[in-house]
Scaffold this motif. Sequence first.
Motif, PDB file in Angstrom:
ATOM      1  N   GLU A 284      -3.702 -24.185  -6.312  1.00 52.80           N
ATOM      2  CA  GLU A 284      -3.683 -24.291  -4.847  1.00 52.80           C
ATOM      3  C   GLU A 284      -4.494 -25.803  -4.165  1.00 52.80           C
ATOM      4  O   GLU A 284      -3.374 -26.757  -4.189  1.00 52.80           O
ATOM      5  CB  GLU A 284      -3.322 -23.271  -3.891  1.00 52.80           C
ATOM      6  CG  GLU A 284      -2.730 -23.325  -2.743  1.00 52.80           C
ATOM      7  CD  GLU A 284      -1.432 -23.522  -3.033  1.00 52.80           C
ATOM      8  OE1 GLU A 284      -0.830 -23.886  -1.984  1.00 52.80           O
ATOM      9  OE2 GLU A 284      -0.808 -22.291  -3.798  1.00 52.80           O
ATOM     10  N   ALA A 285      -5.539 -25.995  -4.310  1.00 51.72           N
ATOM     11  CA  ALA A 285      -6.187 -26.720  -4.053  1.00 51.72           C
ATOM     12  C   ALA A 285      -7.591 -26.854  -4.836  1.00 51.72           C
ATOM     13  O   ALA A 285      -8.271 -25.211  -4.840  1.00 51.72           O
ATOM     14  CB  ALA A 285      -6.530 -26.701  -2.449  1.00 51.72           C
ATOM     15  N   TRP A 286      -8.225 -28.269  -4.350  1.00 54.83           N
ATOM     16  CA  TRP A 286      -9.804 -27.544  -5.140  1.00 54.83           C
ATOM     17  C   TRP A 286     -10.222 -29.467  -4.793  1.00 54.83           C
ATOM     18  O   TRP A 286     -10.349 -29.640  -4.060  1.00 54.83           O
ATOM     19  CB  TRP A 286      -9.942 -27.935  -6.545  1.00 54.83           C
ATOM     20  CG  TRP A 286      -9.920 -28.720  -7.189  1.00 54.83           C
ATOM     21  CD1 TRP A 286      -8.409 -29.958  -7.079  1.00 54.83           C
ATOM     22  CD2 TRP A 286     -10.473 -29.860  -7.989  1.00 54.83           C
ATOM     23  NE1 TRP A 286      -8.282 -30.312  -8.087  1.00 54.83           N
ATOM     24  CE2 TRP A 286      -9.520 -30.507  -7.905  1.00 54.83           C
ATOM     25  CE3 TRP A 286     -11.415 -29.894  -7.882  1.00 54.83           C
ATOM     26  CZ2 TRP A 286     -10.700 -31.883  -9.519  1.00 54.83           C
ATOM     27  CZ3 TRP A 286     -12.380 -31.103  -8.665  1.00 54.83           C
ATOM     28  CH2 TRP A 286     -11.187 -32.273  -9.043  1.00 54.83           C
TER      29      TRP A 286
ATOM     30  N   HIS B 228       2.254 -17.178  -7.111  1.00 60.02           N
ATOM     31  CA  HIS B 228       3.198 -18.422  -7.904  1.00 60.02           C
ATOM     32  C   HIS B 228       2.173 -19.076  -9.490  1.00 60.02           C
ATOM     33  O   HIS B 228       2.692 -19.950 -10.323  1.00 60.02           O
ATOM     34  CB  HIS B 228       3.493 -19.801  -7.536  1.00 60.02           C
ATOM     35  CG  HIS B 228       4.475 -19.390  -6.563  1.00 60.02           C
ATOM     36  ND1 HIS B 228       5.098 -19.165  -6.075  1.00 60.02           N
ATOM     37  CD2 HIS B 228       4.141 -19.698  -4.464  1.00 60.02           C
ATOM     38  CE1 HIS B 228       6.120 -19.147  -5.214  1.00 60.02           C
ATOM     39  NE2 HIS B 228       4.959 -18.925  -3.907  1.00 60.02           N
TER      40      HIS B 228
ATOM     41  N   HIS C  71      -0.571 -21.109  -9.743  1.00 63.36           N
ATOM     42  CA  HIS C  71      -1.138 -22.062  -9.406  1.00 63.36           C
ATOM     43  C   HIS C  71      -2.029 -22.313  -9.182  1.00 63.36           C
ATOM     44  O   HIS C  71      -2.953 -21.404  -7.759  1.00 63.36           O
ATOM     45  CB  HIS C  71      -0.054 -23.151  -9.762  1.00 63.36           C
ATOM     46  CG  HIS C  71       0.780 -23.334  -8.047  1.00 63.36           C
ATOM     47  ND1 HIS C  71      -0.131 -23.878  -7.464  1.00 63.36           N
ATOM     48  CD2 HIS C  71       1.835 -22.820  -7.736  1.00 63.36           C
ATOM     49  CE1 HIS C  71       0.382 -23.676  -6.500  1.00 63.36           C
ATOM     50  NE2 HIS C  71       1.397 -23.289  -6.115  1.00 63.36           N
TER      51      HIS C  71
ATOM     52  N   ILE D 122      -8.095 -25.435   3.864  1.00 63.98           N
ATOM     53  CA  ILE D 122      -7.384 -25.287   3.054  1.00 63.98           C
ATOM     54  C   ILE D 122      -5.711 -26.099   2.684  1.00 63.98           C
ATOM     55  O   ILE D 122      -5.113 -25.703   3.944  1.00 63.98           O
ATOM     56  CB  ILE D 122      -7.377 -24.143   2.474  1.00 63.98           C
ATOM     57  CG1 ILE D 122      -8.239 -23.038   1.982  1.00 63.98           C
ATOM     58  CG2 ILE D 122      -6.662 -24.169   1.644  1.00 63.98           C
ATOM     59  CD1 ILE D 122      -7.519 -21.881   2.066  1.00 63.98           C
TER      60      ILE D 122
ATOM     61  N   ARG E 235     -12.319 -23.727  -6.261  1.00 70.26           N
ATOM     62  CA  ARG E 235     -10.933 -23.770  -6.624  1.00 70.26           C
ATOM     63  C   ARG E 235     -10.449 -22.824  -6.002  1.00 70.26           C
ATOM     64  O   ARG E 235     -10.823 -21.411  -5.538  1.00 70.26           O
ATOM     65  CB  ARG E 235     -10.758 -23.749  -8.228  1.00 70.26           C
ATOM     66  CG  ARG E 235     -11.369 -24.349  -8.447  1.00 70.26           C
ATOM     67  CD  ARG E 235     -11.617 -24.842 -10.273  1.00 70.26           C
ATOM     68  NE  ARG E 235     -12.054 -25.691 -10.930  1.00 70.26           N
ATOM     69  CZ  ARG E 235     -11.451 -26.675 -11.325  1.00 70.26           C
ATOM     70  NH1 ARG E 235     -10.243 -26.799 -11.219  1.00 70.26           N
ATOM     71  NH2 ARG E 235     -12.764 -27.306 -11.917  1.00 70.26           N
TER      72      ARG E 235
ATOM     73  N   TRP F  99      -6.340 -20.105  -5.483  1.00 73.08           N
ATOM     74  CA  TRP F  99      -5.899 -19.987  -6.540  1.00 73.08           C
ATOM     75  C   TRP F  99      -4.589 -19.050  -5.946  1.00 73.08           C
ATOM     76  O   TRP F  99      -4.888 -18.309  -5.393  1.00 73.08           O
ATOM     77  CB  TRP F  99      -6.205 -19.139  -7.757  1.00 73.08           C
ATOM     78  CG  TRP F  99      -7.523 -19.808  -8.594  1.00 73.08           C
ATOM     79  CD1 TRP F  99      -9.022 -19.228  -8.621  1.00 73.08           C
ATOM     80  CD2 TRP F  99      -6.698 -20.833  -9.980  1.00 73.08           C
ATOM     81  NE1 TRP F  99      -9.194 -20.575  -9.455  1.00 73.08           N
ATOM     82  CE2 TRP F  99      -8.446 -21.279 -10.174  1.00 73.08           C
ATOM     83  CE3 TRP F  99      -5.913 -21.162 -10.452  1.00 73.08           C
ATOM     84  CZ2 TRP F  99      -8.727 -21.965 -11.265  1.00 73.08           C
ATOM     85  CZ3 TRP F  99      -5.882 -21.838 -11.879  1.00 73.08           C
ATOM     86  CH2 TRP F  99      -7.182 -22.188 -12.232  1.00 73.08           C
ATOM     87  N   ASN F 100      -3.192 -19.481  -6.123  1.00 69.62           N
ATOM     88  CA  ASN F 100      -2.180 -19.100  -5.861  1.00 69.62           C
ATOM     89  C   ASN F 100      -1.543 -17.630  -6.868  1.00 69.62           C
ATOM     90  O   ASN F 100      -1.055 -18.288  -8.295  1.00 69.62           O
ATOM     91  CB  ASN F 100      -1.157 -19.769  -5.558  1.00 69.62           C
ATOM     92  CG  ASN F 100       0.237 -19.233  -5.165  1.00 69.62           C
ATOM     93  OD1 ASN F 100       0.434 -18.296  -4.936  1.00 69.62           O
ATOM     94  ND2 ASN F 100       0.176 -20.150  -4.260  1.00 69.62           N
ATOM     95  N   TYR F 101      -1.851 -16.732  -6.220  1.00 74.38           N
ATOM     96  CA  TYR F 101      -1.800 -15.584  -7.484  1.00 74.38           C
ATOM     97  C   TYR F 101      -0.092 -14.759  -7.209  1.00 74.38           C
ATOM     98  O   TYR F 101       0.119 -13.870  -8.391  1.00 74.38           O
ATOM     99  CB  TYR F 101      -2.857 -14.615  -7.124  1.00 74.38           C
ATOM    100  CG  TYR F 101      -2.027 -13.509  -5.254  1.00 74.38           C
ATOM    101  CD1 TYR F 101      -2.008 -12.639  -5.587  1.00 74.38           C
ATOM    102  CD2 TYR F 101      -3.418 -13.925  -4.725  1.00 74.38           C
ATOM    103  CE1 TYR F 101      -1.179 -11.939  -4.452  1.00 74.38           C
ATOM    104  CE2 TYR F 101      -3.385 -13.404  -3.978  1.00 74.38           C
ATOM    105  CZ  TYR F 101      -2.261 -12.374  -3.211  1.00 74.38           C
ATOM    106  OH  TYR F 101      -1.981 -11.679  -2.452  1.00 74.38           O
TER     107      TYR F 101
ATOM    108  N   GLU G  17      -3.555 -29.573   1.421  1.00 77.16           N
ATOM    109  CA  GLU G  17      -2.056 -30.121   0.271  1.00 77.16           C
ATOM    110  C   GLU G  17      -3.406 -30.022  -0.948  1.00 77.16           C
ATOM    111  O   GLU G  17      -3.686 -31.360  -0.420  1.00 77.16           O
ATOM    112  CB  GLU G  17      -0.959 -30.110   0.059  1.00 77.16           C
ATOM    113  CG  GLU G  17      -0.382 -30.681  -1.043  1.00 77.16           C
ATOM    114  CD  GLU G  17       1.080 -31.359  -0.431  1.00 77.16           C
ATOM    115  OE1 GLU G  17       1.744 -30.871  -1.378  1.00 77.16           O
ATOM    116  OE2 GLU G  17       0.916 -32.060   0.856  1.00 77.16           O
ATOM    117  N   ASN G  18      -3.636 -29.277  -1.876  1.00 77.26           N
ATOM    118  CA  ASN G  18      -4.679 -29.993  -3.244  1.00 77.26           C
ATOM    119  C   ASN G  18      -5.431 -30.356  -2.760  1.00 77.26           C
ATOM    120  O   ASN G  18      -6.986 -30.788  -3.683  1.00 77.26           O
ATOM    121  CB  ASN G  18      -3.719 -31.123  -3.534  1.00 77.26           C
ATOM    122  CG  ASN G  18      -1.851 -30.504  -4.032  1.00 77.26           C
ATOM    123  OD1 ASN G  18      -1.672 -29.601  -5.190  1.00 77.26           O
ATOM    124  ND2 ASN G  18      -0.793 -32.425  -3.586  1.00 77.26           N
TER     125      ASN G  18
END
Length: 327
Positions: free
Chosen positions: A16-18, A12, A14, A50, A6, A8-10, A52-53
């Motif tokens: 980001e992708a996984w 915002h 949330h 990486i 996973r 993570w966007n620190y 989108e999603n």
Amino acid sequence: VDRTVRVWNYVHYHLEAWAKCDDEPLKVAFHPTGLSLAILFKGSVKLVDILENTLQEYREFRIYQPSDIKFSNFGTMILVCFKSFFRIYNYYTGVKIAESKDLVHEHKGLVGHSIELTTATWDKDDDGVSTVGKDGKIIYWDLRKYVQPIIYQTDNLKLKKTEIMTLDDQISKKLFALNENQLIEIYNRKIIKEDENSNKIDDNKTYELTMNVIEEGDFSDLVFDQESKILLLSYPNDQTCGLRMLDYGKYINQGLKDFLAFPANAFGIRAIKASSDMNHVFTGGNDRCLFFFSLGGVAKNTEKNTNDIQDESKIGRAVQQECRDRY
């Protein structure tokens, strides 16, 4: 344990992708651009973009029993440790550039690591790599041709990690090594000889080595920032100050000095990472939570109050609770 990776966007707060993997991922390394990952599995290393999603695999290296992966600082190379050796690949082409076996054969009489490597660290300019083995050896491998690797033999067989500090002359090195209860400073200064006519002789083989224990404690991980001369130390157990920041540059002739110490994960820290600008620090702990701390330029300003860091870490605690609720 869920076989997922996973991102993570620190900024915002949330996911980001996984992606879900067929095998259990053991370690990951971010490319310096932040656009791709290297994922280490039991029998291979995979490079993924990486998107989108999701994460998209585009290259795989089949390697038996890999133990660590590290991108070079400029992102052009990737290093993979396996058994008692390491191998370096070109990131863009996937072609093997160097291997420790070949470097050992180039220098007759050199004995490399005899048992499994623990980890490896790139030099700041990507000209060299230091490796730590379970045999108690720390070896600095200069990747420039015909330069003799330097071996530091220690009595401790439980070394965890090294960080490299390049000194002002761009030749001499200091290595910070971490074992179970000590931070060790290894000083390597290159000796330039002179002949009878006072001409300098550089044979790339003569070094002055010293080794000192500069800090004692129960440590779990170490991060060193070359530019700001800041050391980060973490603890594996639940202690009052789980993360310590030590200013090496300011007190370079007086030893290490604490200028920040603050709590992090509830049951101790297993690993720490720092952003390239040293403005953010990330901790993973035995409570299965990921914390991040916004240091706000503290590496450049050692007068920042500890309470400010603790206040900013509340964001990390809020995200921690949110992640628990959602995932």
